[in-house]
Design an enzyme around this catalytic site. Structure first.
Site, PDB file in Angstrom:
ATOM      1  CB  ALA A 101      -0.939  -0.008   1.201  1.00  0.00           C
TER       2      ALA A 101
ATOM      3  CB  ALA B 122       0.522   5.200  -3.944  1.00  0.00           C
ATOM      4  N   PRO B 123       1.739   7.436  -1.805  1.00  0.00           N
ATOM      5  CG  PRO B 123       1.910   9.715  -1.266  1.00  0.00           C
ATOM      6  CD  PRO B 123       1.350   8.405  -0.764  1.00  0.00           C
ATOM      7  N   GLY B 124       4.510   7.090  -1.941  1.00  0.00           N
ATOM      8  CA  GLY B 124       5.931   6.739  -2.022  1.00  0.00           C
ATOM      9  C   GLY B 124       6.840   7.335  -0.957  1.00  0.00           C
TER      10      GLY B 124
ATOM     11  CB  CYS C 152      -1.739   7.983   9.430  1.00  0.00           C
ATOM     12  SG  CYS C 152      -3.009   7.677   8.208  1.00  0.00           S
TER      13      CYS C 152
ATOM     14  CE  LYS D 224       4.734   5.087   6.354  1.00  0.00           C
ATOM     15  NZ  LYS D 224       3.851   6.061   5.648  1.00  0.00           N
TER      16      LYS D 224
ATOM     17  CG  ASP E 110      -6.373  -6.575  -3.737  1.00  0.00           C
ATOM     18  OD1 ASP E 110      -5.807  -6.426  -2.628  1.00  0.00           O
ATOM     19  OD2 ASP E 110      -7.586  -6.846  -3.849  1.00  0.00           O
TER      20      ASP E 110
ATOM     21  CG  ASP F 223       1.370   3.781   6.403  1.00  0.00           C
ATOM     22  OD1 ASP F 223       0.494   3.684   7.283  1.00  0.00           O
ATOM     23  OD2 ASP F 223       1.728   4.872   5.935  1.00  0.00           O
TER      24      ASP F 223
END
Lengths: 331, 171
Positions: free
Chosen positions: A136, A138-140, A257, A142, A187, A204
């Site tokens: 998971a 995006a947006p990158g 988060c 990590k 997926d 994340d």
């Protein structure tokens, strides 16, 4: 075990008063009283209302000295302060122009990212030459941070399902001069990657974003308790799948988060119930207050091991709300 | 050199390598960080990537197990359906950083000229031009930082791709 009680919130008078004072839904106020107690809850809500400044991660793949980057930005009028938790992470207290529009940003010298998000990669501690999966992704933020710690060596498998988000991910990989990534459009629950082949895994997980209320005040009234229930079911599925990517002895970070115990300690507890090979490693960071995971919430007792997980809050660590838990696959 | 067939598969690709080598030769440059050249068809373009051997192998293994590869290693450029190679920003960054491009193919822009260029605008040059008409040039600022690729047209530099595109086309 019946966990229904976890999602059945009885709202007290105190919670109603608090919800009126701070403009949030009563069920959230009640949960915050449970999390922090009456003494601390106001401190938390005040910190949320005051907000926290945006922050940047200096890209050591291309910046020789983060001090030089800071000087350069300060000459342009930015006011910058180093994070205590991430040495190459900086708060930006004043932006004369948008952080996203500077030449330094376009050159890939920094990534605009929350300190909590950065802390999750510090906890994962990827090493040069390893094989790491970022799920998971995006947006990158990590993925590019992992590449930075691996000094562009080894390999990172970065997976996301959404084509629009993937375009952003790839743009950021290119802007940040990352070279060791394979991006898959997939997926996670159906991906056909060989199980047991990764040294480290970052999950994340998609979440309700309750930790981002410092940036997005609308989060105070846009989610219901039912959203938490549905999200935690999905998160558990993702965690169980992600854990299988690990080699025996490998480590993963489960992060969100969100500060909701329903999306964090509860998910870890259920995963521990299902996976004998899973153990929780003590997750502590230099410079952080190191608030431990919650072991009991709304009358539901979680596994004792979850106290080894780490919670970050705006009032304790000056970060967005974040949950980070280091897990190991037993040898 | 037309793109011979449209494909969604990632392949080790001689056509991409030829196009990359030919472009590098045309600007008196070389790239030492391209162990394997891979190609991926994307819309009307064929994307050309450079990757380390182990990363390329992993990507091929993943593809063989049915996964869709979206990116691997470093994007070197793309080949359009007329066989024209369009270099990537990453390739330019790499060449400037490693100093493996001839100074004759590098243009330095100062102050407002540099700003105009990264806004994607044509830049009128005040100084005398010695460059060949239509030639691709790497554009850098006074600090030696790569800003993009341009083409020479008279006394103007027309942006081909510039670093401003990272935010202009974000959504």
């Amino acid at each position: 075990m019946n966990y229904d009680r976890l999602f059945n919130i009885r709202i007290s008078e105190e919670a109603i008063k608090l919800s009126r004072r701070f403009g949030l839904l009563p069920y959230m106020a009640e949960r915050y009283i449970m999390m922090f107690g009456l003494d601390e809850v106001e401190e938390f809500l005040r910190a949320v209302h005051n907000g926290i400044p945006r922050s940047i991660r200096c890209n050591k793949l291309v910046v020789k000295s983060c001090g030089d980057l800071v000087s350069r930005l300060e000459k342009e009028g930015f006011k910058i302060r180093q994070s205590k938790i991430v040495p190459y992470g900086y708060y930006v207290d004043y932006e004369p122009v948008s952080l996203g529009s500077t030449v330094e940003h376009l050159l890939g010298y920094y990534f605009i990212q929350g300190i909590g998000s950065m802390a999750s990669v510090v906890a994962l501690s990827p090493q040069p030459g390893e094989l790491v999966a970022d799920l998971a992704s995006a947006p990158g933020g990590k993925t590019t941070h992992i590449a930075q710690l691996m000094n562009n060596t080894g390999g990172i498998l970065s997976i996301d399902v959404d084509a629009r988000r993937l375009a952003k991910l790839v743009s950021n990989i290119e802007r940040m001069h990352v070279r060791n990534v394979i991006v898959l459009m997939a997926d996670i629950l159906n991906v056909k990657v060989n199980e047991g082949s990764f040294d480290r895994v970052m999950l994340d997980a998609p979440c309700t974003g309750e930790g981002l209320i410092v940036y997005k005040k609308e989060r105070f009234f846009t989610r219901t308790i039912d959203d938490l229930r549905k999200m935690s079911e999905y998160q558990l599925k993702l965690l169980l799948k992600a854990f299988k990517f690990l080699k025996p002895g490998g480590t993963m970070v489960y992060a969100t988060c969100s500060i909701a115990p329903e999306e964090n300690e509860f998910v870890i507890t259920r995963a521990l119930d299902e996976m004998d090979e899973m153990e929780v490693i003590e997750t502590r960071l230099d410079g952080a207050k190191n608030v431990p995971g919650i072991t009991e919430f709304n009358g539901v007792r979680f596994k004792d091991e979850v106290k080894n997980c780490l919670r970050l809050y705006p009032h304790t660590d000056s970060t967005e709300g974040f949950f980070i838990c280091l897990l190991k696959r037993k040898e | 050199m037309p793109v011979e067939e449209k494909r969604v598969r990632l392949t080790v690709c001689k056509e991409g390598k030829r196009a990359l080598d030919s472009f590098l030769k045309s600007i008196d440059a070389y790239n030492k960080n391209c162990a394997v050249v891979l190609c991926l068809f994307s819309g009307e373009k064929m994307k050309v990537y450079c990757a380390q051997q182990s990363l390329a192998q992993l990507a091929m293994t993943l593809q063989d197990s049915g996964e869709i590869i979206y990116h691997v290693g470093m994007l070197a450029g793309s080949l359009n359906n007329r066989g024209v190679f369009l270099p990537s920003l990453e390739l330019g960054w790499e060449l400037i950083k490693a100093n493996t491009i001839s100074g004759r193919n590098v243009v330095v822009l100062e102050g407002d000229e540099a700003k105009e260029f990264i806004f994607g605008r044509t830049v009128e040059l005040v100084s005398e031009m010695n460059w060949e008409e239509g030639k691709a040039v790497a554009v850098i600022n006074e600090q030696g930082e790569f800003l993009g690729w341009g083409k020479i047209r008279g006394k103007r530099i027309i942006p081909v791709v510039d670093i401003g595109s990272y935010v202009r086309y974000k959504d």
